[in-house]
Each structure stands twice: as C-alpha cells, then as structure tokens.
Design a protein around this motif. Structure first.
Motif, PDB file in Angstrom:
ATOM      1  N   VAL A 125       0.859  -1.188   0.000  1.00 15.12           N
ATOM      2  CA  VAL A 125       0.000   0.000   0.000  1.00 15.12           C
ATOM      3  C   VAL A 125       0.893   1.235   0.000  1.00 15.12           C
ATOM      4  N   MET A 126       0.801   2.020  -1.060  1.00  8.51           N
ATOM      5  CA  MET A 126       1.594   3.235  -1.183  1.00  8.51           C
ATOM      6  C   MET A 126       0.855   4.404  -0.518  1.00  8.51           C
ATOM      7  N   ASP A 127       1.441   5.580  -0.601  1.00  8.50           N
ATOM      8  CA  ASP A 127       0.908   6.706   0.171  1.00  8.50           C
ATOM      9  C   ASP A 127       0.586   7.914  -0.715  1.00  8.50           C
ATOM     10  N   PHE A 128       0.165   7.653  -1.958  1.00  7.57           N
ATOM     11  CA  PHE A 128      -0.283   8.772  -2.791  1.00  7.57           C
ATOM     12  C   PHE A 128      -1.588   9.335  -2.228  1.00  7.57           C
ATOM     13  N   GLU A 129      -1.790  10.632  -2.371  1.00  7.41           N
ATOM     14  CA  GLU A 129      -2.973  11.285  -1.811  1.00  7.41           C
ATOM     15  C   GLU A 129      -4.235  10.847  -2.551  1.00  7.41           C
ATOM     16  N   ASP A 130      -5.232  10.432  -1.788  1.00  5.44           N
ATOM     17  CA  ASP A 130      -6.514  10.001  -2.334  1.00  5.44           C
ATOM     18  C   ASP A 130      -7.381  11.218  -2.635  1.00  5.44           C
ATOM     19  N   GLY A 131      -8.052  11.221  -3.783  1.00  8.17           N
ATOM     20  CA  GLY A 131      -8.982  12.312  -4.075  1.00  8.17           C
ATOM     21  C   GLY A 131      -9.132  12.585  -5.555  1.00  8.17           C
ATOM     22  N   MET A 132     -10.317  13.052  -5.917  1.00  5.26           N
ATOM     23  CA  MET A 132     -10.604  13.356  -7.323  1.00  5.26           C
ATOM     24  C   MET A 132      -9.781  14.521  -7.862  1.00  5.26           C
ATOM     25  N   ASP A 133      -9.224  15.332  -6.970  1.00  3.49           N
ATOM     26  CA  ASP A 133      -8.424  16.484  -7.402  1.00  3.49           C
ATOM     27  C   ASP A 133      -6.926  16.218  -7.298  1.00  3.49           C
ATOM     28  N   GLU A 134      -6.559  14.996  -6.923  1.00  5.67           N
ATOM     29  CA  GLU A 134      -5.148  14.687  -6.709  1.00  5.67           C
ATOM     30  C   GLU A 134      -4.517  14.116  -7.989  1.00  5.67           C
ATOM     31  N   VAL A 135      -3.511  14.815  -8.495  1.00  4.33           N
ATOM     32  CA  VAL A 135      -2.784  14.366  -9.685  1.00  4.33           C
ATOM     33  C   VAL A 135      -1.532  13.640  -9.225  1.00  4.33           C
ATOM     34  N   TRP A 136      -1.461  12.362  -9.543  1.00  2.00           N
ATOM     35  CA  TRP A 136      -0.336  11.551  -9.072  1.00  2.00           C
ATOM     36  C   TRP A 136       0.831  11.624 -10.050  1.00  2.00           C
ATOM     37  N   ASP A 137       2.027  11.547  -9.495  1.00  2.00           N
ATOM     38  CA  ASP A 137       3.241  11.575 -10.310  1.00  2.00           C
ATOM     39  C   ASP A 137       3.446  10.199 -10.948  1.00  2.00           C
ATOM     40  N   ILE A 138       3.305  10.140 -12.253  1.00  2.00           N
ATOM     41  CA  ILE A 138       3.353   8.853 -12.957  1.00  2.00           C
ATOM     42  C   ILE A 138       4.723   8.210 -12.867  1.00  2.00           C
ATOM     43  N   ASP A 139       5.782   9.003 -12.928  1.00  2.00           N
ATOM     44  CA  ASP A 139       7.129   8.431 -12.837  1.00  2.00           C
ATOM     45  C   ASP A 139       7.362   7.785 -11.478  1.00  2.00           C
ATOM     46  N   SER A 140       6.785   8.355 -10.418  1.00  2.00           N
ATOM     47  CA  SER A 140       6.923   7.753  -9.084  1.00  2.00           C
ATOM     48  C   SER A 140       6.193   6.414  -9.020  1.00  2.00           C
ATOM     49  N   ILE A 141       5.031   6.351  -9.661  1.00  2.00           N
ATOM     50  CA  ILE A 141       4.292   5.081  -9.695  1.00  2.00           C
ATOM     51  C   ILE A 141       5.088   4.036 -10.464  1.00  2.00           C
ATOM     52  N   ILE A 142       5.661   4.449 -11.603  1.00  2.00           N
ATOM     53  CA  ILE A 142       6.439   3.516 -12.426  1.00  2.00           C
ATOM     54  C   ILE A 142       7.635   2.995 -11.645  1.00  2.00           C
ATOM     55  N   SER A 143       8.271   3.853 -10.864  1.00  2.00           N
ATOM     56  CA  SER A 143       9.395   3.423 -10.032  1.00  2.00           C
ATOM     57  C   SER A 143       8.953   2.350  -9.040  1.00  2.00           C
ATOM     58  N   THR A 144       7.764   2.518  -8.481  1.00  2.00           N
ATOM     59  CA  THR A 144       7.218   1.524  -7.551  1.00  2.00           C
ATOM     60  C   THR A 144       6.906   0.222  -8.277  1.00  2.00           C
ATOM     61  N   LEU A 145       6.324   0.325  -9.467  1.00  3.02           N
ATOM     62  CA  LEU A 145       6.009  -0.870 -10.255  1.00  3.02           C
ATOM     63  C   LEU A 145       7.271  -1.658 -10.580  1.00  3.02           C
ATOM     64  N   SER A 146       8.333  -0.963 -10.925  1.00  2.06           N
ATOM     65  CA  SER A 146       9.569  -1.636 -11.332  1.00  2.06           C
ATOM     66  C   SER A 146      10.212  -2.396 -10.180  1.00  2.06           C
ATOM     67  N   GLN A 147       9.897  -1.993  -8.943  1.00  2.23           N
ATOM     68  CA  GLN A 147      10.440  -2.701  -7.781  1.00  2.23           C
ATOM     69  C   GLN A 147       9.685  -3.994  -7.497  1.00  2.23           C
ATOM     70  N   THR A 148       8.476  -4.078  -8.023  1.00  4.95           N
ATOM     71  CA  THR A 148       7.627  -5.248  -7.769  1.00  4.95           C
ATOM     72  C   THR A 148       7.547  -6.187  -8.967  1.00  4.95           C
ATOM     73  N   ILE A 149       7.526  -5.610 -10.168  1.00  2.00           N
ATOM     74  CA  ILE A 149       7.311  -6.382 -11.391  1.00  2.00           C
ATOM     75  C   ILE A 149       8.588  -6.344 -12.227  1.00  2.00           C
ATOM     76  N   ASP A 150       9.272  -7.454 -12.275  1.00  3.15           N
ATOM     77  CA  ASP A 150      10.544  -7.531 -13.003  1.00  3.15           C
ATOM     78  C   ASP A 150      10.272  -7.950 -14.454  1.00  3.15           C
ATOM     79  N   VAL A 151       9.982  -6.958 -15.297  1.00  4.38           N
ATOM     80  CA  VAL A 151       9.669  -7.262 -16.694  1.00  4.38           C
ATOM     81  C   VAL A 151      10.912  -7.641 -17.483  1.00  4.38           C
ATOM     82  N   ASN A 152      12.077  -7.349 -16.950  1.00  4.97           N
ATOM     83  CA  ASN A 152      13.309  -7.684 -17.676  1.00  4.97           C
ATOM     84  C   ASN A 152      13.653  -9.167 -17.595  1.00  4.97           C
ATOM     85  N   ASN A 153      13.082  -9.842 -16.634  1.00  3.85           N
ATOM     86  CA  ASN A 153      13.299 -11.281 -16.513  1.00  3.85           C
ATOM     87  C   ASN A 153      12.309 -12.001 -17.419  1.00  3.85           C
ATOM     88  N   GLU A 154      12.765 -12.348 -18.598  1.00  5.57           N
ATOM     89  CA  GLU A 154      11.859 -12.907 -19.600  1.00  5.57           C
ATOM     90  C   GLU A 154      11.519 -14.374 -19.339  1.00  5.57           C
TER      91      GLU A 154
END
Length: 303
Positions: A125-154
């Motif tokens: 569970v990450m800590d991005f701000e919840d809300g219809m007016d909250e714009v999340w930083d996509i690069d920060s999300i991608i950084s989190t995804l890359s720590q969990t999902i190893d797409v380079n391991n084919e």
C-alpha cells in the motif's frame, strides 16, 4: 387513491421479487457453464498455465480489489497453480476521510479472504494522496512498479491487471493506474526495440469501463445469464465459445470472466467482513446492481 397506490406498489414489489428469485436460481443453475467458459477462455489466453508466472493487480484504493476486480481475482486464483505469486499493489491508503491506516489493514484482510490457501500473496500500500483532485506523479508510480514487477526477466510471465483509460467512473486515481502501467510497459518495449525479438512474456489486462453505458454497468449478472439461457433453449443459439488468444505482440483482444454465485458470495463477504469502514448504505446497491462484482471484461495486450 392512497390505498390504490399501495396495492399497485405491493404488486410491483411482488413481481420484482419473483423475477429476482428466478434469475438467482438460473444463476446458480448455470454454475457449470460459467466455470467451463471461464476455464476455456483462460486456457486460450494462458494456454500453458505457467508455473513461472506472476500475477499483479494494480489498484488505486483499498476495496478496489473487491468492488471492481473480484471476478478476475477468483478466476486467476482458481486457474493458476498455488505456487504462482499474487501481488496487489495499491497506490493510496484511501485516506480522504482520515481512515488510511484502517483501510490499509482492511485490504490485507480482504486479500486473506479472497486468496485463501498457501499461495504467496504480497500486498503493498503506497501513500499517494486520495482524491478526485489529486494528480499523481506517474514516474513515481512507475518506479514503484519496477520494484515489484521484473519485466526484464523474460523467464517469468508477468500478468498485470488494472483499470482501462476511463477508470470505471472517470476517477482520476483509477486513470493514473492505467497510465502508469501502460507507460511502464511501453518503456520496457521501447528499450527492447533494438534487440532481437523474444517470446511475449507480459500480458496486460485492462478492465473495460463501458464508459457512460448505464445498461452495461448496472445489469448485475442478468445480461450474461440471459445470453446463456438463450444459447441453451434457442435452436439458433450458438454454443458458448472461448475467446481467441492473442497471437502477436501488442495485439488487442478480449477476455470475459464471471463469478459463480458462490464466488460472488465470497467477494461480498470479503467486503462486509474486511472493509467494514466502507460498508455504508449505498454499497449494498452496488453489490446488487453493478456488473463489475459479477463480470469482468478486459482488453488484452501481450508484449
């Protein structure tokens, strides 16, 4: 006049109750067909039921997993071997009402109920701000995804499940999940353009929102059951055919998965018992009318 209105309302309520009972009986009766169709469709998309797979669900808020994705969770859980890990990545604590810590714990409790057995399950569970007016930083999300999902391991087949670009209700947080997953995969594909082609090992499932189609969003299980009934009794009804599997990379295709009645009850129980802070009166209407708690349809992309 008042007595007449009451009589008419009582008759209408009686007819609605009878119809609901008949439809529920049909829903239970068609359990074998539902299970067979789910299995056939999954076999066409994931023909090898690969043990070297990883399932990843990317959501915006605690309770998204049961409110929108319980059908796909149930079917993937039943289909893949118990050794295949299931990761739930939730980008916010849903802290708009100051209940973030409670809701994060509820998500863990829900995962235990939905994914019951010895399957490896990870809930982040990450800590991005919840809300219809909250714009999340996509690069920060991608950084989190890359720590969990190893797409380079084919050698590992990655299955990534999230919202489509409309985010069910045009919710900006839901849409951010889609944008981040899409860009995360695009970045990987772009890095491979100059290398030799490899076998596709990433499958992205984007939940169809139906946008503003109220009929599709709020027909619960009725439309699917009526289609099954038609195919059963009509001499012109075609047999239920599984969906074709994607055959080339980045090919768009479809997948439909449906909860059986017992799987729906389990998901509803997870909502009632795990997400207690979110069980307010209008949620019951959602669990009666929403198609998403009974049926998930996806656009499929393979890479």
């Amino acid at each position: 006049m008042s007595k007449r209105v009451k009589v008419c309302f009582s008759k209408l309520l009686f007819k609605i109750t009878k119809l609901a009972i008949v439809l529920t009986v049909l829903y239970i009766y068609f359990t074998p067909k539902i299970l067979s169709r789910n299995t056939d469709s999954l076999q066409h998309v994931f023909p090898h039921r690969d043990r070297n797979s990883q399932i990843n669900l990317v959501i915006a808020h605690p309770d998204d997993e049961v409110m929108f994705f319980s059908p796909v969770i149930s079917q993937l859980h039943a289909y893949f071997p118990d050794t295949v890990p299931f990761n739930i990545l939730c980008l916010s604590k849903g802290d708009a009402e100051g209940l973030g810590e409670t809701r994060a714990k509820e998500l863990n409790d829900s995962a235990v109920l939905l994914l019951r057995n010895e399957r490896p399950v990870s809930v982040q569970v990450m800590d991005f701000e919840d809300g219809m007016d909250e714009v999340w930083d996509i690069d920060s999300i991608i950084s989190t995804l890359s720590q969990t999902i190893d797409v380079n391991n084919e050698k590992v087949s990655q299955i990534i499940v999230t919202f489509d670009s409309y985010g069910v209700s045009n919710h900006i947080n839901h849409k951010s999940c889609h944008i981040a997953v899409e860009k995360f995969i695009d970045d990987y594909v772009g890095s491979k353009t100059k290398e030799k082609a490899e076998n596709a090992h990433i499958t992205a499932l984007y939940l169809r929102s139906y946008k503003n189609n109220i009929f599709l969003k709020y027909n619960s299980f009725i439309w699917e059951i009526l289609k099954m009934l038609y195919r059963t009794v009509s001499p012109f009804g075609r047999s239920i055919q599984p969906l074709a599997a994607p055959s080339t990379t980045t090919e768009k295709n479809g997948l439909l998965l449906m909860n059986t009645h017992s799987q729906y009850i389990l998901a509803f129980a997870a909502m009632l018992n795990a997400h207690k802070s979110q069980v307010v009166w209008f949620r019951y209407g959602w669990w009666i009318l929403s198609r998403f708690v009974f049926v998930n349809e996806f656009d499929i992309f393979t890479y």
